[in-house]
Design an enzyme around this catalytic site. Structure first.
Site: not given
Ligand code: ACO
Length: 324
Positions: A114, A251, A281
């Site tokens: 990520c 993020h 996500n």
């Protein structure tokens, strides 16, 4: 003269298929109410079976080139962040390079899950500042749907597929007291936390692709602490405080993580760009997707202070501070 990198174009691509929380509730024991309350996620996009990570990346790259008003011939380097490459090798970036018709320059992948986009941006910025490249396509692209255990309600509801891209370009700083461009990058990792978030497969270990495994509450705790601390580090490095931030583009892991980070820094929630409600996500793609949205709708304006930050498996975490 100092060389700096400025963003001259942004692009994005989201697969057409929308998967709502209600749809997931038909597959696993969950509910729209639980998912929204714990994560802020309402829906996510999932790639078609015939769409690979490179297909998403190619679309986002083309969009970024168009927005920058440049062609693939003007690009010296592609740095693509992904944890879900098309194949073990070659790099997915080389697939994008071929599809764009680029036969010069270099293309490679970066893997920091990520945090991948922040790592890729830092690498690209270093290439530009050293004079080794002048125009770089930096891409974050993922098909996390391929590594999810669709029977595991604790993970499968959290992720989505997508891609975002930017064109980064070198400029010579003209002695401006407040120069535009990337002002600093900050990268960290701590491999001791492997077991909190990993994929239980791989070509060298199990010879399978594997599935994502996660200790959710443990990741949550580290995410808020690490994202707040690296954001503080970026501000200190630039003699700034949270009040100087025009836009935080974090993020997009989970709305509660984003709220917790903003609260820790006493940053107004109005300054945080949020897409997790619609994208979930998307790992390395989440920052460029959110960035592209805020640039396209006019929220991010020239000379704004924009901070991007992320945390992911490894653990890895990092931030980039830009005067737009
Ligand atoms: N639907 C319904 N119930 C669920 C679901 C679900 N999808 N998932 C878990 N539960 C249940 C659990 O089984 C547990 O039940 P129990 O009390 O009967 O045992 C209960 O809900 C609470 O589980 P917790 O894991 O304690 O729930 P928590 O409040 O911590 O929320 C979550 C879980 C959302 C995963 C949270 O821990 C989190 O956001 N962690 C961060 C994870 C993350 O964002 N990872 C992304 C990768 S890293 C990154 O991008 C930063």
């Amino acid at each position: 003269m100092t060389r700096r990198s400025i963003v001259v174009g942004c692009g994005h691509y989201l697969p057409e298929r929308v998967v709502t929380n209600e749809e997931l509730a038909k597959r696993v024991d969950t509910s729209d109410e639980w998912i929204q309350k714990r994560t802020g996620i309402c829906e996510r996009r999932i790639a078609d079976d015939n769409q690979n990570t490179s297909d998403l990346a190619i679309n986002a790259a083309q969009d970024a080139l168009a927005s920058a008003g440049v062609s693939a011939d003007d690009i010296d380097l592609i740095v693509l962040a992904t944890a879900t490459p098309d194949e073990t090798f070659p790099a997915t970036a080389t697939r994008v390079q071929a599809a764009l018709g680029m036969t010069k320059g270099a293309a490679f992948d970066v893997q920091a899950v990520c945090t991948g986009f922040i790592y890729a941006l830092n690498v690209a910025d270093n290439f530009i500042r050293l004079g080794q490249a002048n125009r770089v396509l930096v891409i974050g692209a993922e098909t996390f749907s391929r590594i999810l255990d669709w029977e595991d309600r604790t993970t499968c509801v959290l992720f989505g597929d997508g891609a975002g891209a930017i064109v980064l370009q070198g400029i010579e700083e003209s002695g401006d007291a407040e120069p535009r461009g990337i002002l600093s990058n900050h990268l960290h990792s701590d491999g001791r936390h492997h077991d909190c978030l990993y994929v239980d497969g791989g070509p060298s270990s199990t010879k399978t692709v594997g599935h994502l495994r996660m200790e959710g509450p443990e990741v949550f705790k580290h995410a808020v602490n690490n994202m707040a601390s690296v954001l503080g580090e970026a501000l200190t490095a630039n003699n700034m405080t949270a009040a100087d931030i025009d836009w935080l583009v974090p993020h997009q892991a989970n709305k509660r993580i984003l709220d917790g980070t903003a609260r820790k820094l006493r940053l107004s929630p109005d300054k945080v760009v949020i897409t997790v409600d619609r994208h979930a996500n998307t790992s390395a793609a989440s920052i460029p997707l959110a960035l592209c949205e805020a640039v396209t709708d006019g929220r991010i304006q020239e000379r704004n202070i924009v901070v991007m930050e992320a945390m992911g498996g490894g653990f890895t975490w990092g931030a980039s501070l830009i005067r737009w």
